[in-house]
Design a protein around this motif. Sequence first.
Motif, PDB file in Angstrom:
ATOM      1  N   SER A  22       0.809  -1.224   0.000  1.00  0.00           N
ATOM      2  CA  SER A  22       0.000   0.000   0.000  1.00  0.00           C
ATOM      3  C   SER A  22       0.843   1.276   0.000  1.00  0.00           C
ATOM      4  N   THR A  23       2.125   1.148   0.294  1.00  0.00           N
ATOM      5  CA  THR A  23       2.990   2.327   0.287  1.00  0.00           C
ATOM      6  C   THR A  23       4.146   2.177  -0.700  1.00  0.00           C
ATOM      7  N   ASP A  24       4.049   1.224  -1.600  1.00  0.00           N
ATOM      8  CA  ASP A  24       5.095   0.976  -2.580  1.00  0.00           C
ATOM      9  C   ASP A  24       4.919   1.922  -3.766  1.00  0.00           C
ATOM     10  N   PRO A  25       5.798   2.930  -3.914  1.00  0.00           N
ATOM     11  CA  PRO A  25       5.623   3.892  -5.005  1.00  0.00           C
ATOM     12  C   PRO A  25       5.734   3.257  -6.382  1.00  0.00           C
ATOM     13  N   VAL A  26       6.530   2.212  -6.510  1.00  0.00           N
ATOM     14  CA  VAL A  26       6.684   1.545  -7.798  1.00  0.00           C
ATOM     15  C   VAL A  26       5.367   0.881  -8.201  1.00  0.00           C
ATOM     16  N   ARG A  27       4.742   0.159  -7.278  1.00  0.00           N
ATOM     17  CA  ARG A  27       3.466  -0.500  -7.559  1.00  0.00           C
ATOM     18  C   ARG A  27       2.380   0.524  -7.880  1.00  0.00           C
ATOM     19  N   VAL A  28       2.345   1.613  -7.112  1.00  0.00           N
ATOM     20  CA  VAL A  28       1.320   2.634  -7.309  1.00  0.00           C
ATOM     21  C   VAL A  28       1.466   3.291  -8.685  1.00  0.00           C
ATOM     22  N   VAL A  29       2.688   3.634  -9.064  1.00  0.00           N
ATOM     23  CA  VAL A  29       2.895   4.267 -10.367  1.00  0.00           C
ATOM     24  C   VAL A  29       2.546   3.304 -11.495  1.00  0.00           C
ATOM     25  N   ARG A  30       2.951   2.064 -11.362  1.00  0.00           N
ATOM     26  CA  ARG A  30       2.611   1.083 -12.412  1.00  0.00           C
ATOM     27  C   ARG A  30       1.097   0.906 -12.524  1.00  0.00           C
ATOM     28  N   ALA A  31       0.399   0.861 -11.401  1.00  0.00           N
ATOM     29  CA  ALA A  31      -1.060   0.733 -11.425  1.00  0.00           C
ATOM     30  C   ALA A  31      -1.690   1.959 -12.094  1.00  0.00           C
ATOM     31  N   TRP A  32      -1.155   3.151 -11.805  1.00  0.00           N
ATOM     32  CA  TRP A  32      -1.677   4.379 -12.417  1.00  0.00           C
ATOM     33  C   TRP A  32      -1.423   4.370 -13.924  1.00  0.00           C
ATOM     34  N   LEU A  33      -0.226   3.944 -14.343  1.00  0.00           N
ATOM     35  CA  LEU A  33       0.074   3.860 -15.770  1.00  0.00           C
ATOM     36  C   LEU A  33      -0.858   2.861 -16.458  1.00  0.00           C
ATOM     37  N   ASP A  34      -1.168   1.756 -15.788  1.00  0.00           N
ATOM     38  CA  ASP A  34      -2.120   0.790 -16.342  1.00  0.00           C
ATOM     39  C   ASP A  34      -3.509   1.410 -16.476  1.00  0.00           C
ATOM     40  N   ALA A  35      -3.918   2.188 -15.475  1.00  0.00           N
ATOM     41  CA  ALA A  35      -5.225   2.855 -15.521  1.00  0.00           C
ATOM     42  C   ALA A  35      -5.259   3.883 -16.652  1.00  0.00           C
ATOM     43  N   LEU A  36      -4.177   4.625 -16.829  1.00  0.00           N
ATOM     44  CA  LEU A  36      -4.111   5.584 -17.938  1.00  0.00           C
ATOM     45  C   LEU A  36      -4.193   4.853 -19.275  1.00  0.00           C
ATOM     46  N   ALA A  37      -3.449   3.745 -19.396  1.00  0.00           N
ATOM     47  CA  ALA A  37      -3.457   2.976 -20.641  1.00  0.00           C
ATOM     48  C   ALA A  37      -4.861   2.450 -20.947  1.00  0.00           C
ATOM     49  N   ALA A  38      -5.602   2.059 -19.915  1.00  0.00           N
ATOM     50  CA  ALA A  38      -6.971   1.571 -20.109  1.00  0.00           C
ATOM     51  C   ALA A  38      -7.874   2.669 -20.672  1.00  0.00           C
ATOM     52  N   GLN A  39      -7.486   3.928 -20.436  1.00  0.00           N
ATOM     53  CA  GLN A  39      -8.235   5.071 -20.967  1.00  0.00           C
ATOM     54  C   GLN A  39      -7.675   5.538 -22.310  1.00  0.00           C
ATOM     55  N   GLY A  40      -6.685   4.803 -22.826  1.00  0.00           N
ATOM     56  CA  GLY A  40      -6.084   5.159 -24.107  1.00  0.00           C
ATOM     57  C   GLY A  40      -4.950   6.160 -24.017  1.00  0.00           C
ATOM     58  N   VAL A  41      -4.503   6.470 -22.800  1.00  0.00           N
ATOM     59  CA  VAL A  41      -3.410   7.433 -22.599  1.00  0.00           C
ATOM     60  C   VAL A  41      -2.106   6.657 -22.506  1.00  0.00           C
ATOM     61  N   MET A  42      -1.239   6.852 -23.485  1.00  0.00           N
ATOM     62  CA  MET A  42       0.014   6.090 -23.530  1.00  0.00           C
ATOM     63  C   MET A  42       1.249   6.963 -23.339  1.00  0.00           C
ATOM     64  N   ASP A  43       1.097   8.285 -23.359  1.00  0.00           N
ATOM     65  CA  ASP A  43       2.236   9.170 -23.157  1.00  0.00           C
ATOM     66  C   ASP A  43       1.755  10.484 -22.558  1.00  0.00           C
ATOM     67  N   GLY A  44       2.692  11.351 -22.244  1.00  0.00           N
ATOM     68  CA  GLY A  44       2.344  12.638 -21.659  1.00  0.00           C
ATOM     69  C   GLY A  44       2.589  12.662 -20.165  1.00  0.00           C
ATOM     70  N   PRO A  45       2.036  13.676 -19.495  1.00  0.00           N
ATOM     71  CA  PRO A  45       2.281  13.856 -18.061  1.00  0.00           C
ATOM     72  C   PRO A  45       1.772  12.690 -17.225  1.00  0.00           C
ATOM     73  N   LEU A  46       2.492  12.385 -16.166  1.00  0.00           N
ATOM     74  CA  LEU A  46       2.071  11.341 -15.230  1.00  0.00           C
ATOM     75  C   LEU A  46       0.886  11.818 -14.395  1.00  0.00           C
ATOM     76  N   LEU A  47       0.976  13.040 -13.900  1.00  0.00           N
ATOM     77  CA  LEU A  47      -0.082  13.605 -13.053  1.00  0.00           C
ATOM     78  C   LEU A  47      -1.064  14.348 -13.951  1.00  0.00           C
ATOM     79  N   ARG A  48      -2.215  13.764 -14.152  1.00  0.00           N
ATOM     80  CA  ARG A  48      -3.216  14.265 -15.089  1.00  0.00           C
ATOM     81  C   ARG A  48      -4.311  15.045 -14.395  1.00  0.00           C
ATOM     82  N   ARG A  49      -4.914  15.951 -15.147  1.00  0.00           N
ATOM     83  CA  ARG A  49      -6.089  16.656 -14.660  1.00  0.00           C
ATOM     84  C   ARG A  49      -7.274  15.684 -14.652  1.00  0.00           C
ATOM     85  N   VAL A  50      -8.087  15.782 -13.607  1.00  0.00           N
ATOM     86  CA  VAL A  50      -9.295  14.964 -13.477  1.00  0.00           C
ATOM     87  C   VAL A  50     -10.435  15.906 -13.104  1.00  0.00           C
TER      88      VAL A  50
END
Length: 87
Positions: A22-50
Amino acid sequence: MAIRWIIAVGAVVTIPPGMHPSTDPVRVVRAWLDALAAQGVMDGPLLRRVNRSGRLQPGGMSPAAVNQRIRTLARAAGLPDAGHHRQ
């Protein structure tokens, strides 16, 4: 396994995995990148507007928005001086 990032000024930083999932930054970032990819986002800023509906918006968060979010989360975590920036 650590993640290596190239930051805006060209320096490469290595971020080691955390001790707990739950505090592993590597796991969290990878999960976020997977979530972005599921939305069709493959590049650009890591921290996105929501938006308020939880939908991704074009572009990244502004520096002020990142700062505000960090302060809010730090206060919620009970960190002392969460609202103060030290020079």
